[in-house]
Design a protein around this motif. Structure first.
Motif, PDB file in Angstrom:
ATOM      1  N   PHE A 406       0.810  -1.212   0.000  1.00 44.41           N
ATOM      2  CA  PHE A 406       0.000   0.000   0.000  1.00 44.41           C
ATOM      3  C   PHE A 406       0.851   1.273   0.000  1.00 44.41           C
ATOM      4  N   ASN A 407       2.166   1.103   0.239  1.00 43.29           N
ATOM      5  CA  ASN A 407       3.078   2.251   0.099  1.00 43.29           C
ATOM      6  C   ASN A 407       3.150   2.729  -1.341  1.00 43.29           C
ATOM      7  N   GLN A 408       2.756   1.862  -2.285  1.00 45.55           N
ATOM      8  CA  GLN A 408       2.788   2.241  -3.696  1.00 45.55           C
ATOM      9  C   GLN A 408       1.575   3.083  -4.092  1.00 45.55           C
ATOM     10  N   ILE A 409       0.701   3.307  -3.122  1.00 49.21           N
ATOM     11  CA  ILE A 409      -0.420   4.241  -3.354  1.00 49.21           C
ATOM     12  C   ILE A 409      -0.188   5.499  -2.520  1.00 49.21           C
ATOM     13  N   VAL A 410      -0.204   5.338  -1.213  1.00 51.53           N
ATOM     14  CA  VAL A 410       0.028   6.483  -0.320  1.00 51.53           C
ATOM     15  C   VAL A 410       1.189   6.157   0.601  1.00 51.53           C
ATOM     16  N   TYR A 411       2.076   7.128   0.749  1.00 48.39           N
ATOM     17  CA  TYR A 411       3.258   6.921   1.581  1.00 48.39           C
ATOM     18  C   TYR A 411       3.524   8.183   2.390  1.00 48.39           C
ATOM     19  N   VAL A 412       4.021   8.001   3.599  1.00 47.18           N
ATOM     20  CA  VAL A 412       4.465   9.117   4.429  1.00 47.18           C
ATOM     21  C   VAL A 412       5.943   8.874   4.732  1.00 47.18           C
ATOM     22  N   ALA A 413       6.769   9.777   4.314  1.00 49.16           N
ATOM     23  CA  ALA A 413       8.215   9.587   4.443  1.00 49.16           C
ATOM     24  C   ALA A 413       8.720  10.084   5.789  1.00 49.16           C
ATOM     25  N   ASP A 414       9.450   9.239   6.483  1.00 46.83           N
ATOM     26  CA  ASP A 414      10.189   9.668   7.666  1.00 46.83           C
ATOM     27  C   ASP A 414      11.274  10.629   7.184  1.00 46.83           C
ATOM     28  N   PRO A 415      11.308  11.855   7.668  1.00 50.37           N
ATOM     29  CA  PRO A 415      12.299  12.820   7.159  1.00 50.37           C
ATOM     30  C   PRO A 415      13.745  12.388   7.390  1.00 50.37           C
ATOM     31  N   TYR A 416      13.958  11.453   8.313  1.00 55.25           N
ATOM     32  CA  TYR A 416      15.323  10.990   8.603  1.00 55.25           C
ATOM     33  C   TYR A 416      15.611   9.610   8.000  1.00 55.25           C
ATOM     34  N   ALA A 417      14.737   9.138   7.109  1.00 56.08           N
ATOM     35  CA  ALA A 417      14.853   7.763   6.620  1.00 56.08           C
ATOM     36  C   ALA A 417      16.132   7.503   5.834  1.00 56.08           C
ATOM     37  N   SER A 418      16.680   8.514   5.169  1.00 59.34           N
ATOM     38  CA  SER A 418      17.924   8.327   4.423  1.00 59.34           C
ATOM     39  C   SER A 418      19.141   8.333   5.337  1.00 59.34           C
ATOM     40  N   THR A 419      18.959   8.837   6.554  1.00 58.73           N
ATOM     41  CA  THR A 419      20.069   9.086   7.458  1.00 58.73           C
ATOM     42  C   THR A 419      20.211   8.031   8.540  1.00 58.73           C
ATOM     43  N   VAL A 420      19.092   7.602   9.110  1.00 53.36           N
ATOM     44  CA  VAL A 420      19.143   6.624  10.205  1.00 53.36           C
ATOM     45  C   VAL A 420      18.171   5.487   9.952  1.00 53.36           C
ATOM     46  N   LYS A 421      18.422   4.376  10.586  1.00 54.53           N
ATOM     47  CA  LYS A 421      17.503   3.243  10.607  1.00 54.53           C
ATOM     48  C   LYS A 421      17.165   2.942  12.062  1.00 54.53           C
ATOM     49  N   ASN A 422      15.989   2.342  12.274  1.00 61.76           N
ATOM     50  CA  ASN A 422      15.544   2.147  13.653  1.00 61.76           C
ATOM     51  C   ASN A 422      16.398   1.150  14.423  1.00 61.76           C
ATOM     52  N   PHE A 423      17.226   0.367  13.713  1.00 61.46           N
ATOM     53  CA  PHE A 423      18.103  -0.578  14.403  1.00 61.46           C
ATOM     54  C   PHE A 423      19.468   0.029  14.738  1.00 61.46           C
ATOM     55  N   PHE A 424      19.711   1.276  14.312  1.00 61.49           N
ATOM     56  CA  PHE A 424      20.953   1.939  14.706  1.00 61.49           C
ATOM     57  C   PHE A 424      20.926   2.189  16.218  1.00 61.49           C
ATOM     58  N   GLN A 425      22.101   2.227  16.817  1.00 59.95           N
ATOM     59  CA  GLN A 425      22.189   2.535  18.241  1.00 59.95           C
ATOM     60  C   GLN A 425      21.693   3.959  18.494  1.00 59.95           C
ATOM     61  N   LYS A 426      21.205   4.192  19.698  1.00 61.14           N
ATOM     62  CA  LYS A 426      20.592   5.475  20.022  1.00 61.14           C
ATOM     63  C   LYS A 426      21.556   6.639  19.820  1.00 61.14           C
ATOM     64  N   ASP A 427      22.822   6.482  20.233  1.00 62.14           N
ATOM     65  CA  ASP A 427      23.767   7.596  20.081  1.00 62.14           C
ATOM     66  C   ASP A 427      24.058   7.864  18.610  1.00 62.14           C
ATOM     67  N   THR A 428      24.040   6.796  17.792  1.00 60.66           N
ATOM     68  CA  THR A 428      24.239   6.982  16.350  1.00 60.66           C
ATOM     69  C   THR A 428      23.079   7.765  15.758  1.00 60.66           C
ATOM     70  N   GLN A 429      21.867   7.385  16.124  1.00 59.16           N
ATOM     71  CA  GLN A 429      20.694   8.086  15.597  1.00 59.16           C
ATOM     72  C   GLN A 429      20.709   9.560  15.987  1.00 59.16           C
ATOM     73  N   GLU A 430      21.033   9.842  17.213  1.00 58.99           N
ATOM     74  CA  GLU A 430      21.059  11.230  17.672  1.00 58.99           C
ATOM     75  C   GLU A 430      22.116  12.036  16.935  1.00 58.99           C
ATOM     76  N   LEU A 431      23.306  11.448  16.752  1.00 60.12           N
ATOM     77  CA  LEU A 431      24.385  12.142  16.046  1.00 60.12           C
ATOM     78  C   LEU A 431      24.000  12.418  14.595  1.00 60.12           C
ATOM     79  N   TYR A 432      23.524  11.392  13.898  1.00 63.40           N
ATOM     80  CA  TYR A 432      23.202  11.541  12.484  1.00 63.40           C
ATOM     81  C   TYR A 432      22.045  12.529  12.273  1.00 63.40           C
ATOM     82  N   LYS A 433      21.058  12.486  13.156  1.00 63.99           N
ATOM     83  CA  LYS A 433      19.940  13.433  13.029  1.00 63.99           C
ATOM     84  C   LYS A 433      20.409  14.864  13.249  1.00 63.99           C
TER      85      LYS A 433
END
Length: 515
Positions: A406-433
């Motif tokens: 259903f993403n091929q119809i309607v999608y909402v992009a996480d603004p940080y999706a190119s930068t972080v992934k949810n499996f990255f460590q918390k300090d990595t996510q904070e730094l990259y964001k």
């Protein structure tokens, strides 16, 4: 996102499609036999036909639970035609040529001659004046995406399928190597040269061997410049893409004086053996392999790809960390912004205005956090469980249940999706964001996306290849920089280049002047 269509087939379809669209533009509308369901009553479910691409093996069934939940939330009844990715270009062209177009259709590339021609004939709704009435269409689709999907008259005839604009492909450095060398993350091309040279010559991994390369780079990706080479050129020009606005016109970036400096820089790296000796013939996969093997300290990619490198590197050095992949913020004040979209959704004029508005309302509602979460997570106890307040998704189960389709119809992009992934460590996510937020203050989009020049359509691909071939000759020392300057002067005087430049300039002025 674009798809390849054979030129002859595309040109033959164009005339047919435009002829069909001329008929649809003359006021023909679809049957009103179910007026309440299709448009009129806001209480009755919206009956809407949709055609979109299918990336999975099997389409969701009509009674799919995720589909039904979305329909309930959006007060709609969707008749979805799922078309496999391999078949979609042909199916789309046949559908457009027939004139019998679904109420909502996915267009992978809104700048093909077929879609342009139909827009010019009035076959699709101009949505420009309606968008303001739908808050999610305004807030969850970037201004960049809306701007870059405008047609040559400066109007929006489609809804961009959003993607992140920030965190686009740019320079990343091995921070542990920088620390070993006593260097900071480069912010200028001079600092970048010093970094690359030190990473090649000064044993950055401290293994006592001269076995590293400063910058993993290749020259080409098919008939185009590779991402690493392209970003080197961009940081010198201070512009993203093939064209830069200078003075009162667009200029092909390779013909600017800054390109001479970029080639001088690249030639120096090659002559001093600071990049792979066979960079001119290397494939993108080989460029990445050098980094994965722990032999290169500078690369060009999105930080969201961190794990692609780290998983291999940890086999060599278990101590390497996520944050040892450290992204540059700016170099020479430049960093790239992505276009913010991947394809568009269009509504044909065969749909009456009141129904068109309800379709926009359906999409807008679908983009609400709680509604989009239906396809993003599925159902608790079926597709995900909650652990410590966090939804843990069974990706395979969700995929089997059709959520991602259903993403091929309607999608909402996480603004940080190119930068972080949810499996990255918390300090990595904070730094990259944090770094992405800084980059967003100065990032530059490719302003040439979507601009229409008949001459460019015919002449630009051949010219790009010719220019790239000459660049590689210069970098390898087969031609001199003086010969490059002569080459540029001849190209700039070419009547096709002169005409193309004027057409691109006019198209940009017309698009930006429109309100």
């Amino acid at each position: 996102m674009t798809f390849n269509v054979k030129k002859k087939a595309l040109l033959s379809l164009t005339a047919t499609v435009i002829a069909a669209s001329a008929l649809t533009a003359c006021g023909t509308t679809k049957s009103d036999s179910n007026t309440a369901a299709s448009a009129g009553s806001s209480n009755a479910p919206l009956d809407v036909s949709i055609m979109t691409i299918l990336l999975s093996a099997n389409p969701p069934a009509n009674d799919n639970a995720i589909k039904q939940a979305i329909e309930k939330a959006t007060n709609s009844k969707m008749n979805i035609q799922w078309v496999s990715a391999n078949s979609y270009p042909d199916k789309l062209n046949v559908t457009l040529a027939s004139g019998d177009i679904p109420d909502l259709v996915y267009i992978p590339d809104p700048f093909t001659s077929v879609f342009r021609g139909m827009v010019q004939q009035g076959a699709f709704w101009d949505l420009s004046s309606y968008i303001k009435d739908y808050p999610n269409l305004n807030s969850k689709i970037s201004k960049t995406a809306w701007d870059l999907t405008k047609m040559e008259d400066g109007k929006n005839y489609s809804i961009p399928r959003p993607r992140p604009t920030e965190g686009d492909t740019f320079f990343i450095f091995r921070k542990d190597w920088l620390d070993n060398l006593g260097l900071k993350v480069p912010t200028t091309t001079d600092e970048l040269y010093t970094t690359i040279k030190s990473m090649t010559e000064n044993d950055p991994d401290k293994n006592g061997k001269k076995d590293t390369i400063g910058f993993s780079i290749n020259a080409t990706n098919g008939d185009k410049a590779s991402d690493p080479l392209g970003q080197v050129e961009n940081m010198f020009a201070g512009a993203n893409g093939d064209w830069k606005w200078t003075g009162d016109q667009l200029v092909f970036k390779s013909f600017l004086p800054e390109e001479h400096k970029a080639l001088e820089f690249m030639t120096k790296l090659y002559n001093e053996k600071l990049i792979p000796e066979d960079f001119a013939s290397m494939k993108t996969s080989q460029v990445k392999d050098i980094v994965k093997q722990g032999k290169a300290g500078t690369l060009v990619d999105k930080t969201g790809t961190n794990a692609d490198y780290l998983n291999d590197l940890k086999k060599i050095d278990p101590n390497v960390k996520e944050t040892d992949f450290y992204p540059a913020t700016n170099i020479n004040g430049y960093n790239p912004k992505g276009p913010g979209f991947a394809g568009v959704l269009a509504i044909p004029k065969t749909v009456k205005e009141d129904k068109m508005k309800r379709i926009l309302k359906m999409i807008d509602t679908w983009m609400n956090d709680d509604v989009f979460a239906i396809q993003q997570y599925g159902f608790e106890g079926v597709d995900y469980v909650v652990k410590d307040g966090v939804k843990v998704v069974d990706s395979k189960k969700l995929s089997d249940d059709g959520g991602p389709d259903f993403n091929q119809i309607v999608y909402v992009a996480d603004p940080y999706a190119s930068t972080v992934k949810n499996f990255f460590q918390k300090d990595t996510q904070e730094l990259y964001k944090k770094i992405q937020d800084e980059r967003a203050k100065t990032s530059s989009a490719d302003i040439s996306i979507g601009l229409y020049s008949p001459t460019a359509m015919q002449y630009l691909p051949e010219m790009q290849k010719k220019v790239l071939d000459e660049k590689v000759k210069v970098m390898l020392g087969k031609d001199s920089l003086a010969q490059w300057d002569d080459f540029v002067n001849k190209m700039k005087a070419d009547p096709n280049v002169v005409k193309m430049t004027q057409e691109m300039t006019d198209a940009y002025k017309k698009r930006t002047a429109a309100k």
